[in-house]
Design a protein around this motif. Structure first.
Motif, PDB file in Angstrom:
ATOM      1  N   VAL A 165       0.631   3.830  -0.183  1.00  0.00           N
ATOM      2  CA  VAL A 165      -0.421   3.730  -1.191  1.00  0.00           C
ATOM      3  C   VAL A 165       0.239   3.903  -2.558  1.00  0.00           C
ATOM      4  O   VAL A 165       0.997   4.849  -2.774  1.00  0.00           O
ATOM      5  N   THR A 166      -0.066   2.973  -3.471  1.00  0.00           N
ATOM      6  CA  THR A 166       0.541   2.995  -4.797  1.00  0.00           C
ATOM      7  C   THR A 166      -0.537   2.928  -5.860  1.00  0.00           C
ATOM      8  O   THR A 166      -1.489   2.163  -5.742  1.00  0.00           O
ATOM      9  N   VAL A 167      -0.373   3.750  -6.905  1.00  0.00           N
ATOM     10  CA  VAL A 167      -1.277   3.774  -8.053  1.00  0.00           C
ATOM     11  C   VAL A 167      -0.489   3.258  -9.254  1.00  0.00           C
ATOM     12  O   VAL A 167       0.621   3.726  -9.530  1.00  0.00           O
ATOM     13  N   PHE A 168      -1.074   2.283  -9.969  1.00  0.00           N
ATOM     14  CA  PHE A 168      -0.440   1.654 -11.124  1.00  0.00           C
ATOM     15  C   PHE A 168      -1.278   1.929 -12.368  1.00  0.00           C
ATOM     16  O   PHE A 168      -2.491   1.751 -12.343  1.00  0.00           O
ATOM     17  N   GLU A 169      -0.627   2.344 -13.443  1.00  0.00           N
ATOM     18  CA  GLU A 169      -1.306   2.541 -14.728  1.00  0.00           C
ATOM     19  C   GLU A 169      -0.364   2.141 -15.851  1.00  0.00           C
ATOM     20  O   GLU A 169       0.784   2.600 -15.888  1.00  0.00           O
ATOM     21  N   GLU A 170      -0.862   1.286 -16.731  1.00  0.00           N
ATOM     22  CA  GLU A 170      -0.122   0.851 -17.915  1.00  0.00           C
ATOM     23  C   GLU A 170       1.274   0.323 -17.581  1.00  0.00           C
ATOM     24  O   GLU A 170       2.244   0.597 -18.276  1.00  0.00           O
ATOM     25  N   GLY A 171       1.401  -0.442 -16.505  1.00  0.00           N
ATOM     26  CA  GLY A 171       2.673  -1.032 -16.140  1.00  0.00           C
ATOM     27  C   GLY A 171       3.656  -0.073 -15.493  1.00  0.00           C
ATOM     28  O   GLY A 171       4.820  -0.410 -15.298  1.00  0.00           O
ATOM     29  N   GLU A 172       3.212   1.105 -15.114  1.00  0.00           N
ATOM     30  CA  GLU A 172       4.034   2.102 -14.419  1.00  0.00           C
ATOM     31  C   GLU A 172       3.374   2.361 -13.071  1.00  0.00           C
ATOM     32  O   GLU A 172       2.186   2.077 -12.887  1.00  0.00           O
ATOM     33  N   SER A 174       3.191   4.981  -9.307  1.00  0.00           N
ATOM     34  CA  SER A 174       3.530   6.135  -8.477  1.00  0.00           C
ATOM     35  C   SER A 174       3.173   5.733  -7.051  1.00  0.00           C
ATOM     36  O   SER A 174       2.035   5.323  -6.792  1.00  0.00           O
ATOM     37  N   THR A 175       4.139   5.835  -6.153  1.00  0.00           N
ATOM     38  CA  THR A 175       3.894   5.372  -4.790  1.00  0.00           C
ATOM     39  C   THR A 175       4.109   6.493  -3.784  1.00  0.00           C
ATOM     40  O   THR A 175       4.955   7.368  -3.995  1.00  0.00           O
ATOM     41  N   THR A 176       3.321   6.464  -2.725  1.00  0.00           N
ATOM     42  CA  THR A 176       3.437   7.454  -1.658  1.00  0.00           C
ATOM     43  C   THR A 176       3.596   6.727  -0.327  1.00  0.00           C
ATOM     44  O   THR A 176       2.664   6.065   0.129  1.00  0.00           O
ATOM     45  N   PRO A 177       4.776   6.841   0.293  1.00  0.00           N
ATOM     46  CA  PRO A 177       4.959   6.235   1.616  1.00  0.00           C
ATOM     47  C   PRO A 177       3.984   6.842   2.619  1.00  0.00           C
ATOM     48  O   PRO A 177       3.569   7.995   2.490  1.00  0.00           O
ATOM     49  N   ARG A 178       3.618   6.073   3.619  1.00  0.00           N
ATOM     50  CA  ARG A 178       2.634   6.506   4.613  1.00  0.00           C
ATOM     51  C   ARG A 178       2.980   7.858   5.217  1.00  0.00           C
ATOM     52  O   ARG A 178       2.112   8.699   5.427  1.00  0.00           O
ATOM     53  N   GLU A 179       4.259   8.093   5.484  1.00  0.00           N
ATOM     54  CA  GLU A 179       4.690   9.347   6.110  1.00  0.00           C
ATOM     55  C   GLU A 179       4.377  10.567   5.233  1.00  0.00           C
ATOM     56  O   GLU A 179       4.321  11.685   5.732  1.00  0.00           O
TER      57      GLU A 179
END
Length: 187
Positions: A165-172, A174-179
């Motif tokens: 699951v990845t959250v994108f804001e202003e072209g940046e 933060s990603t969290t692998p499933r594990e």
């Protein structure tokens, strides 16, 4: 550095909008964790793409994704119908393609969309944005680019290949692998 206009609404830090973003993210995490076949070869998991927008329309930078629509027109308010939102999101993740557009008031647009890329005359060039990561497919690249638009508060993706699951804001991003996801959805 540009100074914020005192009349602008700071959606990225607005409490209700943050609650909305958190609700979508937690739902996406639960959809990922609920799928048990990630390790099987030739199996594609559920995939999602959400965009939280502050403008009244995405017409100028998006196109309809054919007949892909939000499945339950009665469950379009994320903050008022949590169970209906979760059920509809699970169905979209397994059977639909395109980005789900959500307004900052928490209402899901019925039509799923494909966001267009910025043109060379756009407000932001590729040189100014974050580079694509090796794991990003077209959904994630689109979400990264779309998150840089002024009327887009946040974009989020669930990878159908890995469950991240990845959250994108202003072209940046933060990603969290499933594990590393934690089950926080409350039944």
């Amino acid at each position: 550095m540009t100074t914020a206009d005192p009349l602008d609404i700071a959606y990225r830090s607005h409490e209700r909008v943050q609650e909305l973003i958190d609700r979508i993210r937690v739902c996406m995490e639960d959809v990922s964790l609920s799928f048990k076949r990630w390790e099987e070869p030739y199996v594609t998991g559920p995939g999602l793409y959400f965009a939280v927008v502050s403008g009244p329309t995405v017409r100028n930078h998006a196109d309809p994704m054919g007949n892909n629509r939000w499945p339950d027109v009665d469950s379009r308010d994320i903050l008022d119908d949590v169970d209906g939102f979760y059920e509809a999101t699970t169905e979209v993740a397994r059977t639909r393609d395109g980005a789900v557009v959500v307004s900052v008031d928490g209402v899901v647009q019925e039509q799923l969309v494909r966001f267009r890329s910025y043109s060379p005359e756009s407000e932001r060039s590729r040189e100014d944005s974050s580079p694509y990561a090796d794991w990003m497919g077209s959904r994630h690249m689109s979400a990264l680019d779309t998150s840089a638009r002024p009327d887009v508060v946040t974009t989020m993706t669930l990878s159908e290949e890995t469950g991240r699951v990845t959250v994108f804001e202003e072209g940046e991003y933060s990603t969290t692998p499933r594990e590393q996801l934690s089950r926080t959805w409350v039944d």
